[in-house]
Design a protein around this motif. Structure first.
Motif, mmCIF file in Angstrom:
data_model
loop_
_atom_site.group_PDB
_atom_site.id
_atom_site.type_symbol
_atom_site.label_atom_id
_atom_site.label_comp_id
_atom_site.label_asym_id
_atom_site.label_seq_id
_atom_site.Cartn_x
_atom_site.Cartn_y
_atom_site.Cartn_z
ATOM 1 N N ASP A 59 -93.754 33.050 9.219
ATOM 2 C CA ASP A 59 -94.606 33.213 8.048
ATOM 3 C C ASP A 59 -94.309 32.247 6.907
ATOM 4 O OD1 ASP A 59 -92.119 34.242 7.539
ATOM 5 O OD2 ASP A 59 -92.826 36.072 6.563
ATOM 6 N N GLY A 60 -93.486 31.253 7.130
ATOM 7 C CA GLY A 60 -93.164 30.330 6.040
ATOM 8 C C GLY A 60 -92.286 29.182 6.493
ATOM 9 N N ILE A 61 -91.834 28.404 5.528
ATOM 10 C CA ILE A 61 -91.063 27.186 5.795
ATOM 11 C C ILE A 61 -89.641 27.353 5.256
ATOM 12 C CG2 ILE A 61 -90.997 24.668 5.529
ATOM 13 C CD1 ILE A 61 -93.641 25.595 6.750
ATOM 14 N N GLY A 62 -88.646 27.075 6.078
ATOM 15 C CA GLY A 62 -87.256 27.105 5.650
ATOM 16 C C GLY A 62 -86.746 25.704 5.355
ATOM 17 N N ILE A 63 -86.126 25.528 4.187
ATOM 18 C CA ILE A 63 -85.619 24.219 3.755
ATOM 19 C C ILE A 63 -84.112 24.333 3.544
ATOM 20 C CG2 ILE A 63 -85.849 22.350 2.061
ATOM 21 C CD1 ILE A 63 -88.572 23.597 1.260
ATOM 22 N N MET A 64 -83.347 23.468 4.186
ATOM 23 C CA MET A 64 -81.885 23.525 4.076
ATOM 24 C C MET A 64 -81.471 23.167 2.647
ATOM 25 S SD MET A 64 -81.611 24.376 7.171
ATOM 26 C CE MET A 64 -79.869 24.480 7.535
ATOM 27 N N SER A 65 -80.694 24.058 2.000
ATOM 28 C CA SER A 65 -80.476 23.868 0.562
ATOM 29 C C SER A 65 -79.013 23.716 0.132
ATOM 30 C CB SER A 65 -81.108 25.040 -0.212
ATOM 31 O OG SER A 65 -80.480 26.270 0.115
ATOM 32 N N GLU A 66 -78.095 23.579 1.087
ATOM 33 C CA GLU A 66 -76.703 23.290 0.701
ATOM 34 C C GLU A 66 -76.647 21.934 -0.026
ATOM 35 O OE1 GLU A 66 -73.497 24.775 1.067
ATOM 36 O OE2 GLU A 66 -74.758 26.539 1.257
ATOM 37 N N PRO A 67 -75.742 21.772 -1.005
ATOM 38 C CA PRO A 67 -75.666 20.488 -1.734
ATOM 39 C C PRO A 67 -75.369 19.295 -0.822
ATOM 40 C CG PRO A 67 -74.387 22.192 -2.846
ATOM 41 C CD PRO A 67 -74.811 22.773 -1.543
ATOM 42 N N ILE A 68 -74.501 19.513 0.173
ATOM 43 C CA ILE A 68 -74.211 18.470 1.174
ATOM 44 C C ILE A 68 -74.724 18.969 2.523
ATOM 45 C CG2 ILE A 68 -72.440 17.068 2.302
ATOM 46 C CD1 ILE A 68 -72.595 16.497 -0.659
ATOM 47 N N LEU A 69 -75.560 18.176 3.168
ATOM 48 C CA LEU A 69 -76.112 18.529 4.480
ATOM 49 C C LEU A 69 -75.357 17.750 5.554
ATOM 50 C CD1 LEU A 69 -79.906 18.351 3.546
ATOM 51 C CD2 LEU A 69 -78.467 20.389 3.675
ATOM 52 N N GLU A 70 -74.814 18.474 6.520
ATOM 53 C CA GLU A 70 -73.964 17.853 7.539
ATOM 54 C C GLU A 70 -74.387 18.272 8.947
ATOM 55 O OE1 GLU A 70 -69.589 17.651 6.001
ATOM 56 O OE2 GLU A 70 -70.397 19.613 5.430
ATOM 57 N N GLY A 71 -74.071 17.402 9.904
ATOM 58 C CA GLY A 71 -74.308 17.736 11.306
ATOM 59 C C GLY A 71 -73.619 16.736 12.210
ATOM 60 N N ASN A 72 -73.488 17.086 13.472
ATOM 61 C CA ASN A 72 -72.886 16.171 14.452
ATOM 62 C C ASN A 72 -73.500 16.409 15.820
ATOM 63 O OD1 ASN A 72 -71.411 18.261 15.916
ATOM 64 N ND2 ASN A 72 -70.026 18.320 14.158
ATOM 65 N N PHE A 73 -73.030 15.634 16.790
ATOM 66 C CA PHE A 73 -73.584 15.708 18.140
ATOM 67 C C PHE A 73 -72.660 16.461 19.098
ATOM 68 C CE2 PHE A 73 -75.988 12.226 16.270
ATOM 69 C CZ PHE A 73 -77.268 12.463 16.757
ATOM 70 N N SER A 74 -71.923 17.449 18.574
ATOM 71 C CA SER A 74 -71.003 18.214 19.436
ATOM 72 C C SER A 74 -71.758 18.949 20.535
ATOM 73 C CB SER A 74 -70.187 19.203 18.604
ATOM 74 O OG SER A 74 -71.026 20.078 17.898
ATOM 75 N N ARG A 75 -72.991 19.345 20.266
ATOM 76 C CA ARG A 75 -73.842 20.006 21.272
ATOM 77 C C ARG A 75 -74.022 19.120 22.505
ATOM 78 N NH1 ARG A 75 -78.568 23.762 20.376
ATOM 79 N NH2 ARG A 75 -79.826 23.675 22.263
ATOM 80 N N PHE A 76 -73.897 17.816 22.296
ATOM 81 C CA PHE A 76 -74.094 16.850 23.388
ATOM 82 C C PHE A 76 -72.786 16.170 23.779
ATOM 83 C CE2 PHE A 76 -77.814 17.353 20.720
ATOM 84 C CZ PHE A 76 -78.720 17.834 21.647
ATOM 85 N N GLY A 77 -71.668 16.824 23.415
ATOM 86 C CA GLY A 77 -70.356 16.359 23.849
ATOM 87 C C GLY A 77 -69.762 15.242 23.022
ATOM 88 N N ILE A 78 -70.383 14.929 21.879
ATOM 89 C CA ILE A 78 -69.898 13.810 21.053
ATOM 90 C C ILE A 78 -69.689 14.297 19.612
ATOM 91 C CG2 ILE A 78 -70.269 11.375 20.445
ATOM 92 C CD1 ILE A 78 -70.336 11.705 23.386
ATOM 93 N N PRO A 79 -68.722 15.209 19.379
ATOM 94 C CA PRO A 79 -68.542 15.742 18.014
ATOM 95 C C PRO A 79 -68.117 14.687 17.005
ATOM 96 C CG PRO A 79 -66.717 16.407 19.449
ATOM 97 C CD PRO A 79 -67.745 15.774 20.330
ATOM 98 N N GLU A 80 -67.544 13.581 17.517
ATOM 99 C CA GLU A 80 -67.049 12.562 16.579
ATOM 100 C C GLU A 80 -68.185 11.786 15.906
ATOM 101 O OE1 GLU A 80 -66.821 10.733 20.783
ATOM 102 O OE2 GLU A 80 -66.525 12.679 19.812
ATOM 103 N N VAL A 81 -69.392 11.848 16.472
ATOM 104 C CA VAL A 81 -70.540 11.215 15.807
ATOM 105 C C VAL A 81 -71.135 12.249 14.849
ATOM 106 C CG1 VAL A 81 -72.767 10.067 16.082
ATOM 107 C CG2 VAL A 81 -70.992 9.748 17.809
ATOM 108 N N SER A 82 -70.736 12.149 13.581
ATOM 109 C CA SER A 82 -71.168 13.120 12.582
ATOM 110 C C SER A 82 -71.817 12.395 11.407
ATOM 111 C CB SER A 82 -69.985 13.970 12.108
ATOM 112 O OG SER A 82 -69.023 13.149 11.476
ATOM 113 N N MET A 83 -72.657 13.121 10.672
ATOM 114 C CA MET A 83 -73.374 12.530 9.549
ATOM 115 C C MET A 83 -73.417 13.528 8.400
ATOM 116 S SD MET A 83 -76.475 10.993 11.923
ATOM 117 C CE MET A 83 -77.226 9.918 10.722
#
Length: 288
Positions: A59-83
């Motif tokens: 029923d609506g749109i969710g917008i990520m609102s933490e001051p710093i937005l982070e993520g990595n590719f650990s789901r694909f076996g490469i946690p060291e590639v992070s942003m």
């Protein structure tokens, strides 16, 4: 709004993930690099990414609102590639306000809210893959990351109109990325197996994009969309709403499906105001 881009998000095209297999999607990689350069040339101070793998509400749109937005590719076996990226909190507040004016619910999702909805506060690969290429050459921007919604297509388009007003209200130099792959059913060995609707759907979508036919995209046969197994259409519709009332020049740089999933890389360059492209009343009527 400086325009928007349709960028696919297969993690396999990231060199560290693909480990050589990414070369099978070289046309996609080349196009992503070309558009990354275009984005750098525009010098946006904020990039908005709409991802179908982010939070999805009915029923609506969710917008990520933490001051710093982070993520990595650990789901694909490469946690060291992070942003990590600085968020644009002011723009998020403006988006939520303008969406409310259009009768559409939009909410900011900090860690507490994510926890209460049992969703991750990390950036998903729909955001990370396109930005991986952009960050190779340009990183002087803040990020606004949001998911899609199960709202009807005309309401998604209406949200895009609110997005545009929010951008204009802050006089921001903003690029919008509609993150999305097309059909996941192009080959037997693809994620969802083969279905003839897959290539039919991709032909329809790419043809409508080339023609800039917004109404056509919003009125695609729901059965074809369902059977074709796409993930990017809602992202595109939301982004297209931001160009309502404006001429634009659509350009497909590449399309391919080497792994059974359709990857379309396209740009939508905004032009002059065009009253014939004020579509909301017509879209509401079509939906009655």
């Amino acid at each position: 709004c400086l325009g928007f881009f349709l960028l696919p998000h297969p993690p396999i095209i990231i060199e560290e993930v693909g480990k050589g297999q990414q070369k099978e999607a070289q046309a996609t990689i080349d196009s992503m690099q070309i558009l990354s350069q275009e984005i750098k040339n525009k010098k946006p101070d904020t990039i908005i990414v709409i991802s179908p793998h982010g939070p999805v509400f009915s029923d609506g749109i969710g917008i990520m609102s933490e001051p710093i937005l982070e993520g990595n590719f650990s789901r694909f076996g490469i946690p060291e590639v992070s942003m990590a990226f600085n968020n644009n909190k002011l723009l998020i507040e403006s988006i939520i306000h303008e969406a409310q004016r259009n009768g559409i619910l939009a909410i900011g999702l900090d860690k507490f809210m994510c926890s209460s909805y049992n969703i991750s506060h990390s950036l998903d690969w729909g955001v990370l893959v396109p930005l991986y290429f952009i960050d190779q050459i340009y990183s002087s921007y803040k990020l606004v990351a949001m998911g899609i919604s199960q709202l009807p297509s005309h309401k998604l388009y209406n949200f895009g109109m609110a997005l545009r007003r929010a951008i204009d209200a802050l006089d921001g130099n903003v690029v919008i990325i509609a993150s999305g792959d097309l059909s996941h059913r192009l080959k037997k060995e693809g994620p969802y197996g083969y279905h003839p609707a897959g290539s039919q759907l991709d032909n329809e979508i790419t043809s409508l994009i080339e023609k800039g036919d917004v109404e056509g995209l919003l009125s695609l046969d729901p059965d074809l969309v369902e059977e074709g197994g796409e993930c990017g259409l809602r992202s595109v519709i939301m982004a297209m709403g931001a160009l309502d009332g404006q001429a634009f020049n659509p350009k497909i740089l590449s399309y391919e499906g080497p792994f059974g999933v359709g990857y379309c890389v396209a740009s939508f360059e905004p032009g002059e105001a065009d009253a014939s492209r004020l579509l909301m009343d017509k879209l509401i009527k079509n939906n009655e």
